[in-house]
Design an enzyme around this catalytic site. Structure first.
Site, mmCIF file in Angstrom:
data_model
loop_
_atom_site.group_PDB
_atom_site.id
_atom_site.type_symbol
_atom_site.label_atom_id
_atom_site.label_comp_id
_atom_site.label_asym_id
_atom_site.label_seq_id
_atom_site.Cartn_x
_atom_site.Cartn_y
_atom_site.Cartn_z
ATOM 1 N N HIS A 223 -21.470 -90.881 23.078
ATOM 2 C CA HIS A 223 -21.710 -91.440 24.414
ATOM 3 C C HIS A 223 -23.049 -90.961 24.968
ATOM 4 O O HIS A 223 -23.775 -91.708 25.627
ATOM 5 C CB HIS A 223 -20.606 -91.011 25.378
ATOM 6 C CG HIS A 223 -19.240 -91.503 25.039
ATOM 7 N ND1 HIS A 223 -18.218 -90.668 24.642
ATOM 8 C CD2 HIS A 223 -18.717 -92.755 25.028
ATOM 9 C CE1 HIS A 223 -17.128 -91.371 24.421
ATOM 10 N NE2 HIS A 223 -17.396 -92.648 24.639
ATOM 11 N N VAL B 16 -22.913 -92.052 15.827
ATOM 12 C CA VAL B 16 -23.280 -90.629 15.821
ATOM 13 C C VAL B 16 -22.169 -89.884 15.084
ATOM 14 O O VAL B 16 -20.979 -90.105 15.345
ATOM 15 C CB VAL B 16 -23.457 -90.088 17.254
ATOM 16 C CG1 VAL B 16 -23.786 -88.595 17.231
ATOM 17 C CG2 VAL B 16 -24.565 -90.856 17.965
#
Ligand code: PAF
Length: 292
Positions: free
Chosen positions: A43, A183
């Site tokens: 995020h 990620v």
């Protein structure tokens, strides 16, 4: 409106609109990062990319009930508003919109976006048949409420990203939808708010998901064969203890089955380890050279 450290938190639509309108009136562009909270570095990368692409970044935190089926983890989904705001502050975020449910689904709310195209290709939709209607509805609402110039979504939920691209294009929403690469933890596990459900033994096994996908993508390119390599990947994961919902090679844009190994595509997987359902995907870079 409550002031929390540097970024302001608003929970009402009027407050959100006033802030964004003021920025737009000053000629500043606005990026939106929709989330369900329980923020992790994935995020944060969306927020950082938002800052690279716009003057202001707005993060939304709303655990959206309509994208969860009755048997799913809506009530237990991790919630950590204070810690989330601190993390967003740390990357220079400007505004957190954490709406009350009444701001999103007021009493009498009766509209749902009906999705097709990439939403019904037999991947997540086969196991979560009402999920993408809930996602498309909340994302459309957040985009209409916030009116950002750009909105960012992680590529980990690759089918979701395709559904949002389709929805925003079909509805002529005046916003650029940007996908941001997955990620990963140092061992390759894709970051997810649900990784907290893994126990220590499962956490040790979980990186095999990405390792297996990567090997499978390389083998498809090397041999030109798709299905035998997918089958080998399914077998490897099953023998490591995963219960596979799907592991498929799909065309990057349509998400239809990839039939030609020379074309670029994605391998997409959903698999359960104990009570945790993990999803991930990797690109297959075909001879057409397109990055996917
Ligand atoms: O990816 C998510 O976190 C959610 O599906 C989203 C896009 C915030 C909609 O609730």
């Amino acid at each position: 409106m409550t002031i929390h450290a540097k970024a302001t938190i608003v929970s009402d639509l009027a407050g959100l609109r006033a802030r964004v309108a003021a920025w737009h009136a000053q000629g500043e562009s606005v990026a939106l990062v929709p989330t369900m909270g329980a923020l992790h570095d994935g995020h944060m990368e969306l927020a950082r990319e938002g800052k690279r692409r716009a003057d202001r970044v707005v993060l939304t935190i709303f655990v959206n009930p309509t994208q969860f089926a009755p048997n799913e983890d809506f009530t237990t989904y991790p919630r950590s508003l204070e810690a989330d705001c601190a993390r967003f502050d740390a990357v220079g975020g400007d505004l957190v919109y954490a709406p009350e449910t009444s701001q999103i689904y007021p009493s009498g709310f009766a509209t749902t976006i009906s999705v097709a195209g990439p939403a019904i290709v037999g991947l997540e939709d086969r196991f979560r048949p009402t999920h993408f209607a809930g996602v498309a509805t909340i994302v459309a609402k957040l985009l209409i409420q916030a009116q950002p110039d750009v909105a960012l979504f992680g590529e980990k939920d690759f089918q979701q990203l395709c559904v949002i691209w389709q929805m925003a294009g079909d509805l002529d929403l005046p916003v650029t939808i940007v996908g941001v690469p997955v990620v990963r933890d140092r061992d390759g596990l894709a970051l997810s708010s649900r990784n907290v459900y893994l126990d220590a033994g499962e956490r040790a096994v979980a990186p095999l998901l990405y390792a297996t996908l990567t090997r499978c993508a390389a083998a498809i390119i090397e041999t030109g064969a798709i299905e035998p390599n997918l089958e080998a990947a399914r077998a490897a994961l099953t023998s490591a203890g995963f219960v596979i919902d799907y592991l498929e090679a799909r065309h990057t844009e349509t998400l239809l089955p990839l039939e030609d190994a020379m074309k670029s595509g994605r391998i997409l997987v959903a698999a359960r380890l104990g009570r945790t359902r993990l999803i991930d995907n990797v690109a297959i870079i075909g001879m057409d050279g397109e990055l996917s």
